[in-house]
Motif scaffolding. Sequence first.
Motif, PDB file in Angstrom:
ATOM      1  N   ALA A  95     -29.680  12.055  31.905  1.00 51.15           N
ATOM      2  CA  ALA A  95     -30.770  11.961  30.938  1.00 51.15           C
ATOM      3  C   ALA A  95     -31.864  12.967  31.252  1.00 51.15           C
ATOM      4  CB  ALA A  95     -31.333  10.537  30.938  1.00 51.15           C
ATOM      5  N   VAL A  99     -32.779  16.513  28.737  1.00 52.16           N
ATOM      6  CA  VAL A  99     -34.099  16.965  28.277  1.00 52.16           C
ATOM      7  C   VAL A  99     -34.406  18.365  28.787  1.00 52.16           C
ATOM      8  CG1 VAL A  99     -36.581  16.556  28.535  1.00 52.16           C
ATOM      9  CG2 VAL A  99     -35.044  14.662  27.953  1.00 52.16           C
ATOM     10  N   ALA A 120     -29.650   8.932  22.921  1.00 51.36           N
ATOM     11  CA  ALA A 120     -29.504  10.298  23.421  1.00 51.36           C
ATOM     12  C   ALA A 120     -29.330  11.297  22.293  1.00 51.36           C
ATOM     13  CB  ALA A 120     -28.323  10.370  24.385  1.00 51.36           C
ATOM     14  N   VAL A 123     -32.703  12.154  21.221  1.00 50.62           N
ATOM     15  CA  VAL A 123     -33.313  13.057  22.203  1.00 50.62           C
ATOM     16  C   VAL A 123     -33.063  14.498  21.801  1.00 50.62           C
ATOM     17  CG1 VAL A 123     -33.258  13.841  24.594  1.00 50.62           C
ATOM     18  CG2 VAL A 123     -33.081  11.402  24.096  1.00 50.62           C
ATOM     19  N   ASP A 141     -36.583   4.839  17.979  1.00 46.98           N
ATOM     20  CA  ASP A 141     -36.453   4.779  19.427  1.00 46.98           C
ATOM     21  C   ASP A 141     -36.376   3.302  19.795  1.00 46.98           C
ATOM     22  OD1 ASP A 141     -37.206   6.626  22.127  1.00 46.98           O
ATOM     23  OD2 ASP A 141     -37.535   4.468  22.286  1.00 46.98           O
ATOM     24  N   ASP A 152     -35.978   8.386  28.174  1.00 44.61           N
ATOM     25  CA  ASP A 152     -35.312   9.472  27.454  1.00 44.61           C
ATOM     26  C   ASP A 152     -36.228  10.671  27.258  1.00 44.61           C
ATOM     27  OD1 ASP A 152     -32.955   8.135  27.382  1.00 44.61           O
ATOM     28  OD2 ASP A 152     -32.890   7.817  25.235  1.00 44.61           O
ATOM     29  N   HIS A 153     -36.753  10.805  26.046  1.00 46.41           N
ATOM     30  CA  HIS A 153     -37.554  11.970  25.676  1.00 46.41           C
ATOM     31  C   HIS A 153     -38.931  11.570  25.166  1.00 46.41           C
ATOM     32  CE1 HIS A 153     -36.543  10.184  21.941  1.00 46.41           C
ATOM     33  NE2 HIS A 153     -37.171  11.103  21.243  1.00 46.41           N
TER      34      HIS A 153
END
Length: 271
Positions: A95, A99, A120, A123, A141, A152-153
């Motif tokens: 993960a 990113v 993901a 992301v 999300d 995650d992001h």
Amino acid sequence: MSQNTRYSGYTNITFDTPAPHVLRLTLNKPDTLNSLDALGHRELAEVWKEIDTDPDVSAVILCGAGRGFSAGGDFDMIQEMMDHHDARARIWREARDLVYNIIDCSKPIVSAIHGPAVGAGLVAALLSDISIAANNAKIVDGHTRLGVAAGDHAAIIWPLLCGMAKAKYYLMLCEPLTGQKAEEIGLISLAVDESEVQDKALEVAKKLAAGAPSAIRWTKYALNNWLRQAGPIFDTSLALEMLGFAGPEVKEGLLSLQERRKPVFSQSSVI
């Protein structure tokens, strides 16, 4: 349109070249809304390093096959993370790499989002340099709904794109957004009718591929320093997400998703 044999080893992603120097990645498990198993998660994290060094690629399109963009990680992968420390450590690294590998990929990336976009897959969609969504796409999300922190992001880019107030509202409540709403708040670059998403993404990618390559890549690099600057914020959020996978809340979150009901979280576990 031509097939790209350089990437023939991937199983969850298919590749083609719809225009000169434009590489299109398609998340290709349409029967499960392009959910990502353990292998798919790793492939999505690692592919950007290969694209970065591919001399034939000047622009990238990321899209999903079938009815949606991506349903995120599948239940088996979530269960594995809950049960095994080694799995959490592996997914944490992937993960993180997902990113940073997208941020560091020098080639401009265009995402074409339709239907659900979660996990993901989301992301990669939102970290793309230009994000194009169908007006009726469903962006969410879902971390806190699952019972883990929004890692995650989310922490690295949502406040930058749509502001802290909107980021907190949508991330803490797991409120879904349509593509149209996402464009209104600045979360994505552009929203169009669903029938136009792929054509618009290709149009943009072709313009990028025909542009001055160094100028475009250096502009991306400089702008992404905003994200690199927020790296410690992202690292914290991702570590807290992984911590949550070892806790009690995610067990109820996953069970409620499997049983298609609202979760009932105990307040006794609050720290």
